[in-house]
Design an enzyme around this catalytic site. Structure first.
Site, PDB file in Angstrom:
ATOM      1  N   ASP A  29      -2.709  29.772  47.517  1.00  0.00           N
ATOM      2  CA  ASP A  29      -2.264  30.980  47.061  1.00  0.00           C
ATOM      3  C   ASP A  29      -1.841  30.759  45.635  1.00  0.00           C
ATOM      4  OD1 ASP A  29      -3.028  32.522  49.057  1.00  0.00           O
ATOM      5  OD2 ASP A  29      -1.214  32.298  50.251  1.00  0.00           O
ATOM      6  N   SER A  65       4.506  30.457  59.535  1.00  0.00           N
ATOM      7  CA  SER A  65       4.154  31.113  58.369  1.00  0.00           C
ATOM      8  C   SER A  65       3.149  32.149  58.335  1.00  0.00           C
ATOM      9  CB  SER A  65       4.074  30.073  57.173  1.00  0.00           C
ATOM     10  OG  SER A  65       3.445  30.638  56.087  1.00  0.00           O
ATOM     11  N   ASP A 118       9.798  33.200  51.998  1.00  0.00           N
ATOM     12  CA  ASP A 118       9.734  32.762  50.622  1.00  0.00           C
ATOM     13  C   ASP A 118      10.175  33.651  49.639  1.00  0.00           C
ATOM     14  OD1 ASP A 118       8.422  30.276  51.559  1.00  0.00           O
ATOM     15  OD2 ASP A 118       6.496  31.122  51.863  1.00  0.00           O
TER      16      ASP A 118
HETATM   17  N1  ARG Z   1      -5.096  28.981  54.328  1.00  0.00           N
HETATM   18  C1  ARG Z   1      -5.245  30.412  54.232  1.00  0.00           C
HETATM   19  C2  ARG Z   1      -5.933  30.349  52.894  1.00  0.00           C
HETATM   20  O1  ARG Z   1      -5.699  29.595  51.878  1.00  0.00           O
HETATM   21  C3  ARG Z   1      -4.028  31.151  54.308  1.00  0.00           C
HETATM   22  C4  ARG Z   1      -3.059  30.832  53.474  1.00  0.00           C
HETATM   23  C5  ARG Z   1      -1.698  32.007  53.751  1.00  0.00           C
HETATM   24  N2  ARG Z   1      -0.971  31.803  55.015  1.00  0.00           N
HETATM   25  C6  ARG Z   1       0.069  31.722  55.350  1.00  0.00           C
HETATM   26  N3  ARG Z   1       0.234  31.705  56.702  1.00  0.00           N
HETATM   27  N4  ARG Z   1       0.912  31.914  54.523  1.00  0.00           N
HETATM   28  O2  ARG Z   1      -6.166  31.605  52.528  1.00  0.00           O
END
Ligand code: ARG
Length: 406
Positions: A124, A174, A15
């Protein structure tokens, strides 16, 4: 020549690497990449090389492992931080720290823009945007993946066109990792009925026989030693990740409610976090009163929700931390854990502040508890319950009598 600068939170993954090119070509910006070390097992030299070959103007690396542990993980341990009773918040805790560094660097570098590689589908983006806006609302936030509604497949195609190398892991999953845990999403894991394949995990090993035992000591709610060896918090977490993970313990697999409303299947591995929270919680049950425990459970749920949902900088989080801090004064003691074949359980605990007294609970000879007191207590405890039932029963027999008469 680009005139304006943007500071991009750069993990080195698909990303954010794609973002460097998008920021240059679509926004005509000079890109300063910022990589923050929160304990992820990455090759930061390689990451810098990747940023440079994608054409960044400048690359900045900061090691914030210590700050991450002291200012984010320790409060989360004290709060028994688990979202939906499962997720130890690894990613959620790191985001406000990375965002605050992003703001700091933007100010130092005189950049009016900051950027992150979050999609518009996750949590995020909420965490980054809100933390940035809370710290410096003048900064413009650019999120190329979200703005262009890109899918991971489109990103992959773009990366190929632009000669951006994509790791084998990134082709499959990911991943987000730091010292508190690892999150694995995407690919096969999107089928919630399918067991996660073993190649999704790095901290947890499978097929190991044998039983492991460890003892964790806490001082004021903070783990300070393993098996009597005092270590700083970062080393302690790293050691626990290795030991606990080697017995197959630490996987979390659940359906999670994201802030933006999507239900997602989330897979994590967080051996140290699970072992620490399990033992911390157990010790609290020994030293806190029932009243404290019941109220703290409510506080913990609110705390975890605030952190998960990107509101780290809300004053309520600080307010709750003050309460939590107060409760940790007596959380001193040792907890013994046993690990075997993916299972973990507490096998013993002791504390100088223990409210457990064997002369109270014993069924044996030397009891200090006067059973005679219990009779009156039971009577009063159920007073209203007994009255309500008596009234209900009276009504029923009254009705039955009327029906019999007619
Ligand atoms: N679901 C988790 C959270 O909201 C992880 C998010 C990021 N994870 C990732 N594999 N990019 O904190």
């Amino acid at each position: 020549m680009a005139e304006q600068r943007v500071v991009l939170a750069y993990s080195g993954g698909l990303d954010t690497t794609v973002c460097i090119r998008y920021l240059q070509t679509m926004h005509n910006l000079d890109v300063i990449t910022l990589t923050v070390d929160c304990g992820q097992d990455d090759d930061f030299y390689e990451i810098e090389k990747r940023a440079r070959s994608a054409g960044c103007l400048k690359h900045i690396f900061v090691d914030l492992k210590k700050e991450f542990a002291s200012d984010f993980i320790i409060p989360s341990i004290k709060a028994n931080g688990l979202y939906q009773n499962k997720y130890p918040l690894g990613t959620a805790l790191a985001r406000p720290l990375i965002a605050s560094k992003l703001v700091e660097v933007a100010q130092e570098e005189d950049a009016p823009n900051v950027a992150h590689g979050c999609t518009g589908k996750g949590n995020d983006q909420v965490r980054f945007d809100l933390a940035i806006r809370a710290m410096d609302p003048r900064l413009k936030i650019i999120a190329p993946i979200r703005d262009m509604n890109l899918t991971r497949d489109q990103e992959m195609t773009f990366a190929k066109e632009q000669n951006i190398p994509v790791s084998d892991e990134a082709k499959k999953y990911s991943v987000d990792e730091n010292i508190w845990g690892r999150s694995i999403e995407g690919g096969e894991l999107e089928n919630p009925f399918l067991e996660p394949p073993e190649d999704a995990f790095r901290f947890v090993s499978f097929h190991k026989d044998g039983i492991g035992e460890i003892e964790i000591e806490f001082r004021k709610g903070v783990p300070v030693s393993i098996d009597g060896n005092r270590t700083n918090i970062n080393d302690l977490i790293a050691r626990l990740t290795r030991i606990v993970g080697s017995f197959g313990v630490g996987i979390i697999d659940h359906i999670e409610d994201r802030v933006i409303g999507i239900k997602s299947r989330e897979v994590y591995e967080a051996p140290a976090a699970l072992a620490i929270i399990e033992s911390h919680r157990d010790l609290e049950k020994m030293v806190l009163t029932n009243h404290e425990l019941r109220f703290k459970a409510i506080v913990e749920e609110s705390w975890s929700w605030l952190v998960y949902s990107g509101l780290w900088y809300d004053p309520l989080r600080v307010d709750l931390d003050k309460f939590i801090e107060e409760t940790q004064e007596r959380v001193n003691g040792k907890v013994k854990l046993k690990m075997h074949n993916g299972c973990l359980r507490v096998t013993g605990r002791e504390s100088e502040y223990s409210l457990y007294k064997s002369n109270m609970s014993t069924y044996g000879g030397s009891s200090a508890f006067d059973q005679g007191l219990a009779k009156g207590f039971v009577e009063l405890w159920g007073l209203q319950t007994i009255m309500a039932n008596a009234i209900a029963n009276k009504e029923v027999s009254h009705k039955q009598k009327e029906e019999g008469d007619s």
